[in-house]
Write a protein that holds these residues in place. Structure first.
Motif, PDB file in Angstrom:
ATOM      1  N   LEU A 154      40.678  34.796  32.285  1.00  0.00           N
ATOM      2  CA  LEU A 154      41.519  34.307  33.378  1.00  0.00           C
ATOM      3  C   LEU A 154      41.811  32.841  33.139  1.00  0.00           C
ATOM      4  O   LEU A 154      40.953  32.118  32.630  1.00  0.00           O
ATOM      5  N   ALA A 155      43.015  32.402  33.486  1.00  0.00           N
ATOM      6  CA  ALA A 155      43.328  30.975  33.352  1.00  0.00           C
ATOM      7  C   ALA A 155      44.330  30.572  34.406  1.00  0.00           C
ATOM      8  O   ALA A 155      45.216  31.358  34.772  1.00  0.00           O
ATOM      9  N   LEU A 156      44.182  29.356  34.889  1.00  0.00           N
ATOM     10  CA  LEU A 156      45.138  28.817  35.859  1.00  0.00           C
ATOM     11  C   LEU A 156      45.837  27.635  35.210  1.00  0.00           C
ATOM     12  O   LEU A 156      45.210  26.626  34.867  1.00  0.00           O
ATOM     13  N   LEU A 157      47.153  27.808  35.012  1.00  0.00           N
ATOM     14  CA  LEU A 157      47.966  26.801  34.314  1.00  0.00           C
ATOM     15  C   LEU A 157      48.914  26.173  35.320  1.00  0.00           C
ATOM     16  O   LEU A 157      49.565  26.882  36.100  1.00  0.00           O
ATOM     17  N   PHE A 191      52.302  20.551  31.095  1.00  0.00           N
ATOM     18  CA  PHE A 191      51.350  21.634  31.315  1.00  0.00           C
ATOM     19  C   PHE A 191      49.937  21.090  31.441  1.00  0.00           C
ATOM     20  O   PHE A 191      49.542  20.198  30.688  1.00  0.00           O
ATOM     21  N   LYS A 192      49.211  21.661  32.396  1.00  0.00           N
ATOM     22  CA  LYS A 192      47.823  21.248  32.563  1.00  0.00           C
ATOM     23  C   LYS A 192      46.953  22.483  32.843  1.00  0.00           C
ATOM     24  O   LYS A 192      47.330  23.329  33.664  1.00  0.00           O
ATOM     25  N   VAL A 193      45.833  22.548  32.159  1.00  0.00           N
ATOM     26  CA  VAL A 193      44.899  23.652  32.406  1.00  0.00           C
ATOM     27  C   VAL A 193      44.026  23.268  33.585  1.00  0.00           C
ATOM     28  O   VAL A 193      43.244  22.327  33.503  1.00  0.00           O
ATOM     29  N   LEU A 194      44.163  23.995  34.699  1.00  0.00           N
ATOM     30  CA  LEU A 194      43.325  23.689  35.862  1.00  0.00           C
ATOM     31  C   LEU A 194      41.968  24.378  35.725  1.00  0.00           C
ATOM     32  O   LEU A 194      40.956  23.858  36.183  1.00  0.00           O
ATOM     33  N   GLY A 195      41.984  25.548  35.114  1.00  0.00           N
ATOM     34  CA  GLY A 195      40.729  26.268  34.908  1.00  0.00           C
ATOM     35  C   GLY A 195      40.938  27.411  33.947  1.00  0.00           C
ATOM     36  O   GLY A 195      42.059  27.929  33.833  1.00  0.00           O
ATOM     37  N   GLU A 196      39.893  27.800  33.231  1.00  0.00           N
ATOM     38  CA  GLU A 196      40.016  28.944  32.319  1.00  0.00           C
ATOM     39  C   GLU A 196      38.647  29.515  32.028  1.00  0.00           C
ATOM     40  O   GLU A 196      37.662  28.783  31.963  1.00  0.00           O
ATOM     41  N   ASP A 200      36.401  34.880  41.215  1.00  0.00           N
ATOM     42  CA  ASP A 200      35.662  34.079  42.197  1.00  0.00           C
ATOM     43  C   ASP A 200      35.283  32.722  41.619  1.00  0.00           C
ATOM     44  O   ASP A 200      35.496  31.678  42.255  1.00  0.00           O
ATOM     45  N   THR A 201      34.733  32.761  40.408  1.00  0.00           N
ATOM     46  CA  THR A 201      34.312  31.525  39.734  1.00  0.00           C
ATOM     47  C   THR A 201      35.504  30.607  39.515  1.00  0.00           C
ATOM     48  O   THR A 201      35.438  29.402  39.804  1.00  0.00           O
ATOM     49  N   LEU A 202      36.597  31.164  39.020  1.00  0.00           N
ATOM     50  CA  LEU A 202      37.780  30.344  38.715  1.00  0.00           C
ATOM     51  C   LEU A 202      38.338  29.689  39.971  1.00  0.00           C
ATOM     52  O   LEU A 202      38.659  28.500  39.983  1.00  0.00           O
ATOM     53  N   LEU A 203      38.428  30.471  41.061  1.00  0.00           N
ATOM     54  CA  LEU A 203      38.991  29.920  42.299  1.00  0.00           C
ATOM     55  C   LEU A 203      38.079  28.832  42.860  1.00  0.00           C
ATOM     56  O   LEU A 203      38.541  27.804  43.351  1.00  0.00           O
ATOM     57  N   THR A 204      36.780  29.056  42.770  1.00  0.00           N
ATOM     58  CA  THR A 204      35.843  28.038  43.255  1.00  0.00           C
ATOM     59  C   THR A 204      35.981  26.764  42.427  1.00  0.00           C
ATOM     60  O   THR A 204      36.095  25.663  42.973  1.00  0.00           O
ATOM     61  N   ASN A 228      41.763  28.364  47.683  1.00  0.00           N
ATOM     62  CA  ASN A 228      41.289  29.213  48.778  1.00  0.00           C
ATOM     63  C   ASN A 228      41.397  30.675  48.355  1.00  0.00           C
ATOM     64  O   ASN A 228      42.492  31.159  48.077  1.00  0.00           O
ATOM     65  N   PRO A 229      40.279  31.419  48.303  1.00  0.00           N
ATOM     66  CA  PRO A 229      40.327  32.803  47.815  1.00  0.00           C
ATOM     67  C   PRO A 229      41.166  33.732  48.703  1.00  0.00           C
ATOM     68  O   PRO A 229      41.638  34.777  48.256  1.00  0.00           O
TER      69      PRO A 229
END
Ligand code: KG4
Ligand code: ZN
Length: 359
Positions: free
Chosen positions: A15-18, A29-34, A67-71, A76-77
């Protein structure tokens, strides 16, 4: 704009949030989480990826990883500030692909966010456009620029393809393997050499030991299948069979370093085939950029030879960063970004194990 990428085509749950900001013509572009969760230890005892096991693991891990990525990203889940979801539709193992698709479709409904179907191979192509991971994590990075027409060489556990790219989004497969993929050949030959799965890294390690010891290989003269054929296709199963016969007929007492030597000869043969066909394709299509993608790109020897090839033609060779060479969700989020006009709130994506790149 934020895009959540979801990748489950093989044995990585990712999973990744770009985040994409700035003007359309010059996006940043910025990687917020992965997160990439490898199942390799589960599959290793079987000597390859077991689709039913991969499916079970993806189903178990997806909600935990989300769950981990959103935290981690402070989302907000219940109602995250995400604009698009992108999920791998194929190619890959269908039972594994379905887990990601089903999961993504549920999120689309729950959050009211549109979903984009992404092609895993397009992901491997666009992964080369992303700058260094450090840049992506600490600041907003711009994509690497490239000149068209481009040529992509995709080499992974499931694919070996040469793709002509006249412009972004226009992909023409001009060559592919007639049988085994390169990574698959590495894995099968590793098994013959009694090396652990996945075989690629182990073969490459042994081959480099032999190269340090001997300048020239060539003890067993393994074949270079289709090297001189006029097309851009590859074939690796005959090479694997040649290794099988070489091992069977081998006197191991006179060749105590047989594993290292065969690993080197095999890697030499594979590399020669890849380089020759890529070279012919660069000439035939007057490619101005070479893009390389897929897990086999972790191979230092192949990487070096492709770099040399770029120098020979005086064209840039774009490799993904190490972290983006193997399967990940960042490349899926980016492929989603390029295809965001196809996003839909009522998806009915069908997993396609053999999904092809198309225009
Ligand atoms: O792209 P990838 O992570 O998964 C697929 O989509 O297939 O590629 C995995 C493949 C495996 O077959 C593995 O043996 C191969 O990449 N591989 C390598 C090396 N590292 C991984 N092959 C050759 N040399 C390596 N160093
Ligand atoms: Zn892949």
């Amino acid at each position: 704009m934020k895009i959540l990428g979801i990748e489950t085509s093989c044995d990585e749950t990712a999973l990744a949030l770009l985040e994409i900001t700035g003007p359309e013509a010059q996006p940043r572009f910025k990687v917020l989480g992965e997160i990439v969760h490898s199942q390799i230890t589960h599959h290793a005892p079987f000597g390859g990826v077991v689709p039913s096991l991969a499916k079970r693991e993806h189903i178990k891990n997806l909600p935990i990883l989300l769950d981990t990525l959103l935290t981690e990203t402070g989302e907000n889940p219940e109602k995250p500030g995400i604009d698009y979801l992108a999920v791998t539709q194929g190619p890959g193992l269908e039972p594994a692909l379905w887990t990601g698709i089903t999961f993504a479709e549920k999120l689309t409904k729950r959050w009211g966010i549109p979903l984009i179907a992404a092609n895993h191979m397009e992901g491997h192509i666009v992964a080369s456009l992303l700058p260094s991971h450090l840049d992506l994590k600490t600041q907003n990075g711009t994509l690497r620029q490239l000149s068209f027409p481009a040529l992509a060489l995709l080499i992974s556990g499931g694919h070996t393809e040469l793709v002509h790219i006249p412009q972004w989004g226009d992909y023409k497969i001009i060559g592919s393997t007639r049988d085994d993929a390169v990574g698959e050949a590495f894995d099968k030959v590793a098994r013959l050499l009694e090396l652990p799965y996945p075989g690629g890294p182990e073969i490459s390690r042994l081959a480099s030991l032999d190269r340090e010891r001997r300048i020239k290989g060539g003890t067993w003269n393994l074949p270079r299948p289709m090297l001189k054929s006029k097309d851009f296709d590859f074939s690796f199963s005959g090479l694997k069979t040649a290794v099988l016969y070489t091992i069977r007929d081998l006197d191991k007492t006179t060749h105590p370093l047989w594993k290292e030597q065969i690993a080197r000869e095999f890697e030499d043969a594979v590399t020669e085939c890849l380089i020759e066909k890529t070279k012919n394709a660069i000439s035939a299509y007057t490619a101005r950029t070479l893009i390389v993608g897929g897990g086999v790109i972790a191979n230092t020897y192949i990487r070096q030879k492709l770099t040399d090839l770029g120098q020979e033609f005086d064209i840039p060779v774009l490799f993904p960063t190490q972290a983006l060479s193997t399967d990940n969700a960042l490349m899926i989020a980016l492929a989603g970004y390029f295809n965001r006009t196809k996003a839909t709130f009522s998806p009915s994506i069908v997993a396609q194990g053999n999904l092809k790149l198309s225009s």
